[in-house]
Design an enzyme around this catalytic site. Structure first.
Site, PDB file in Angstrom:
ATOM      1  N   HIS A   1       0.820  -1.223   0.000  1.00  0.00           N
ATOM      2  CA  HIS A   1       0.000   0.000   0.000  1.00  0.00           C
ATOM      3  C   HIS A   1       0.849   1.265   0.000  1.00  0.00           C
ATOM      4  CE1 HIS A   1      -3.688   2.097   0.147  1.00  0.00           C
ATOM      5  NE2 HIS A   1      -4.381   1.223   0.846  1.00  0.00           N
TER       6      HIS A   1
ATOM      7  N   ASP B   1      -2.345   2.265  -4.312  1.00  0.00           N
ATOM      8  CA  ASP B   1      -3.575   2.416  -3.540  1.00  0.00           C
ATOM      9  C   ASP B   1      -4.559   1.291  -3.852  1.00  0.00           C
ATOM     10  OD1 ASP B   1      -2.738   4.721  -2.222  1.00  0.00           O
ATOM     11  OD2 ASP B   1      -3.426   6.016  -3.850  1.00  0.00           O
TER      12      ASP B   1
END
Length: 412
Positions: free
Chosen positions: A385, A389
């Site tokens: 992450h 995203d």
């Protein structure tokens, strides 16, 4: 004169190797070219052959010992021959520092300095490492090897003797019961391939922000398409067109469309690639290796199939080199053959994504208003992450699904 069996350099970055198994024992006769000992480094395992014919007269490194390159693992010579000491042999070219015998000054009982050269102890590399681990003072150990050389067995004996001397502070303290004494178990030091995997997976989870997305793919049409494709290639032994091949091609095409997933994260830099170097995990008895299909985006489905099949065969035969195990930009891994559905694969750093494939199962599914039996396959995408995203990662996974549910796209 005895001949050394040397720890070889099997890769540019290799500094040391691990003894996996001695295929011959001390005193055994060996022929030139016959396998004597199995060693490993990083994810490469190899059997070393006897450089000369004779008898294995000495073993310097035990199983699980980590030995620097250039150091002797053992010696081959004539029956009854003793290992010659370096001092008794003719002058040789200067060796690298790690190849030299480590010498430790003796502790003198007289506090005043001695005149002339101070006596020195001879210590084998294995003995030196064990002494450091067990906190044994080498100056207190009596060597039983050639020329009084301290061996690993000498250090082990000294450590046992040291442990038998009761400490005053420990007399009043309760003695804990070791877990190993509560049941019958086998202790094995973590080395070689298992050690590499352990360190990499721990580092992966400690240094990345991993999140896993999951979806289910209807592969009913893919299975039918695969069967027809295999019939077309049935005379070609190098191309089998497995479901894994189609998954690999679906991921490759999706990576070209969603390039953020075809990236690596190193330091504070994210590098995104236009070319896909696909890692395909292969499970072995001793661990997991990930051979890399280089420039996979430039290859057809049949070419990808051929390379996956070849890499898997080489992996199981321990024939892969370090170059073939490095440079991947994305990895796929499967537990489908073990009956596992969804799972959370761990990222192979510095990559930012890995696709996990589960087992295909037949389930009732509504197709329009009609209930039909369909073949469903779970996919699990783990991504970093920090680099990607959730939305772009989900879009990539959706594209993989679309590619697999319309398999004809994969051959265009």
């Amino acid at each position: 004169m005895a001949v050394e069996i040397i720890m070889p350099k099997m890769g540019m970055g290799m500094e040391e190797g691990t003894v996996v198994e001695w295929l011959k024992q001390k005193g055994d006769s060996v022929k030139k070219g016959e396998s004597v000992v199995s060693i490993s480094s990083d994810k490469i395992e190899k059997e070393l052959e006897a450089p000369e014919e004779g008898v294995l007269i000495d073993i310097e490194a035990d199983v699980d010992d980590v030995v620097p390159i250039g150091q002797p693992l053992g010696y081959i010579g004539a029956p009854g021959e003793a290992v010659s000491s370096p001092a008794a042999s003719a002058p040789a070219p200067e060796k690298k520092q790690e190849d030299q015998v480590v010498e430790v000054p003796e502790v003198a009982s007289d506090p005043e300095p001695l005149k002339g050269e101070e006596p020195r102890l001879r210590v084998s590399p294995a003995a030196r490492r064990l002494a450091k681990i067990k906190n044994v003072d080498l100056a207190t150990v009596t060597g039983t090897g050639p020329m009084g050389r301290i061996t690993k067995a000498d250090v082990a004996a000294a450590q046992v003797k040291k442990a038998q001397q009761p400490a005053e502070a420990a007399k009043s303290a309760p003695t804990p019961v070791p877990v190993s004494s509560l049941s019958n178990g086998t202790a094995k030091k973590v080395t070689g391939m298992r050690k590499v995997i352990s360190d990499r997976m721990f580092n992966s989870l400690q240094t990345t922000a991993q999140l896993t997305l999951q979806t289910t793919v209807d592969v009913t049409e893919l299975i039918a398409f695969q069967k027809k494709a295999r019939e077309a290639y049935q005379i070609n032994d190098e191309v089998r067109l497995t479901i894994t091949d189609f998954i690999a091609k679906a991921a490759i095409n999706a990576l070209l469309e969603h390039k953020a997933m075809n990236s690596i994260y190193e330091g504070d830099t994210i590098t995104t690639f236009d070319t896909v170097h696909l890692g395909v995990a292969v499970a072995l008895d001793e661990g997991l290796v990930v051979p890399v299909i280089k420039d996979a985006d430039k290859k057809s489905l049949s070419a990808v199939s051929r390379e996956i099949r070849k890499a898997s065969k080489q992996a199981r035969g321990s024939e892969l080199n370090k170059l073939q195990l490095s440079g991947s930009t994305f990895t796929i891994t499967s537990l489908g053959t073990y009956g596992v559905g969804f799972f959370t694969p761990v990222i192979n750093p510095p990559e930012v994504g890995i696709l996990g494939v589960g087992t295909i199962s037949e389930q009732p599914v509504y197709v329009g208003d009609e209930l039909k039996k369909r073949s469903l396959m779970p996919l699990s995408l783990t991504f970093d992450h920090r680099a990607v995203d959730g939305a772009p990662a989900a879009a990539f996974l959706a594209t993989v699904k679309q590619n697999l549910e319309a398999p004809f796209k994969l051959v265009l």
